[in-house]
Design an enzyme around this catalytic site. Structure first.
Site, PDB file in Angstrom:
ATOM      1  CG  ASP A 110      -1.949   6.930  -3.988  1.00  0.00           C
ATOM      2  OD1 ASP A 110      -3.183   6.519  -3.790  1.00  0.00           O
ATOM      3  OD2 ASP A 110      -1.141   6.647  -2.956  1.00  0.00           O
ATOM      4  CG  HIS A 148      -2.483   8.944  -0.379  1.00  0.00           C
ATOM      5  ND1 HIS A 148      -3.078   9.925   0.716  1.00  0.00           N
ATOM      6  CD2 HIS A 148      -3.350   8.101  -0.619  1.00  0.00           C
ATOM      7  CE1 HIS A 148      -4.414   9.306   1.092  1.00  0.00           C
ATOM      8  NE2 HIS A 148      -4.665   8.472   0.145  1.00  0.00           N
ATOM      9  CG  HIS A 196      -1.927   1.063   1.162  1.00  0.00           C
ATOM     10  ND1 HIS A 196      -2.064   1.908   2.594  1.00  0.00           N
ATOM     11  CD2 HIS A 196      -2.601   1.656   0.240  1.00  0.00           C
ATOM     12  CE1 HIS A 196      -3.069   2.645   2.310  1.00  0.00           C
ATOM     13  NE2 HIS A 196      -3.375   2.639   0.982  1.00  0.00           N
ATOM     14  CD  GLU A 223      -2.438   1.785  -3.593  1.00  0.00           C
ATOM     15  OE1 GLU A 223      -3.315   2.602  -3.714  1.00  0.00           O
ATOM     16  OE2 GLU A 223      -1.488   2.174  -2.573  1.00  0.00           O
TER      17      GLU A 223
END
Length: 308
Positions: A96, A109, A66, A94
């Site tokens: 952003d 993010h 994450h 993962e």
């Protein structure tokens, strides 16, 4: 006399060669030590999984890091952070995707720069040249030497190293993100995260080959997926951050959809509080194909032990 000079000269050349070789070996050895330093748990790294098409044929359990897998000294959404994870385990990263004022796609993010960089203000108000002057800050507040990467840099770095799930932040055009994916021929290693079925349909219309993460939390979400007639072999079903029932996993499997369970948040915290990392094995046994976690190295370690 000439013979003596020749012998002296030859001895000098041999000595010089020996010293240079010794220095080269010492330098390489030092670099190897630097590259393998570890301050966090790790699993013994096996063959990297770098193709969704290959993985779907042999869906071994995977760990999704994450926000790239931040640890002390490694900030969110940084290539150096990704490399730290891949040094230890095969992984899904993962990350952003945000956009600067001058329309450059970068990794970030938050809407603002305040928490994760040495800058202030909205990222949409800053140009890329301004962002290049900033340093990234880890989750403990430590300023690092790392800088904000572009999506281009990330996709170029990640080929043959990792799989990606790209979380496209609000206001960032899917068309622009997919253009970058196509530029690097990354359709087989970079999936697009969507939160609404309308966005999943749009992404598929823009690119028929790219993998798409869709919400698959409940029967209502599954009904939307079936109604949309999206090809299920191109979907990753995100089942949420709470444990689905065995029946729900069975329905997803019958549709041919591989699943992502988000343990980030409460499930990760529970594992830490109880000192029970073995619980991640249970999540895989229940039906999760990918575990999306804030503890990627710890999860990878327990999964690797189970293989052995």
């Amino acid at each position: 006399m000439k013979l003596f000079r020749s012998i002296v000269l030859l001895s000098f050349v041999l000595l010089l060669f020996s010293n240079c070789r010794s220095n080269t070996i010492k330098k390489t050895s030092k670099q190897e030590v630097i590259d393998t330093q570890e301050t966090v748990p790790h699993a013994e790294k096996k063959e990297l999984v770098t193709s969704f098409n290959y993985w779907k044929k042999n869906p071994v359990p995977l760990v999704s890091a994450h926000r790239g897998g931040p640890y002390k000294g490694y900030p969110e959404n940084a290539i150096e952070t990704f490399q730290n994870i891949v040094n230890h385990t095969s992984t899904v990263i993962e990350c952003d995707i945000s956009m600067t004022r001058d329309s450059i796609l970068v990794l970030m993010h938050d809407k603002t720069l305040d928490r994760t960089t040495t800058g202030k203000g909205d990222i949409n108000d800053a140009t890329f040249e301004e962002l290049k002057q900033l340093k990234l800050v880890d989750n403990l507040g430590n300023t690092t030497t790392y800088t904000i990467p572009t999506l281009d840099e990330v996709l170029s770095w990640g080929k043959d190293k990792v799989l990606f799930t790209l979380d496209v932040k609000r206001g960032v055009p899917f068309q622009k993100v997919l253009a970058a994916v196509e530029k690097y021929n990354a359709q087989d290693y970079a999936a697009i995260i969507t939160y609404r079925i309308q966005d999943a349909i749009k992404v598929h219309e823009l690119n028929k080959d790219v993998m798409i993460s869709v919400s698959a939390r409940d029967d209502g979400a599954l009904a939307q997926i079936e109604k949309a007639k999206l090809p299920t072999d191109k979907l990753l079903g995100f089942v949420g951050t709470r444990l689905p029932s065995e029946t729900h996993y069975t329905k997803l499997k019958s549709l041919g959809i591989k699943t992502i369970l988000g343990t980030l948040g409460n499930l990760d915290k529970s594992a830490v509080a109880k000192g029970n990392d073995e619980v991640y094995l249970k999540y895989i046994e229940n039906g999760a194909n990918i575990i999306a976690t804030d503890r990627p190295l710890e999860v990878a370690e327990v999964l690797q032990k189970d293989k052995n």
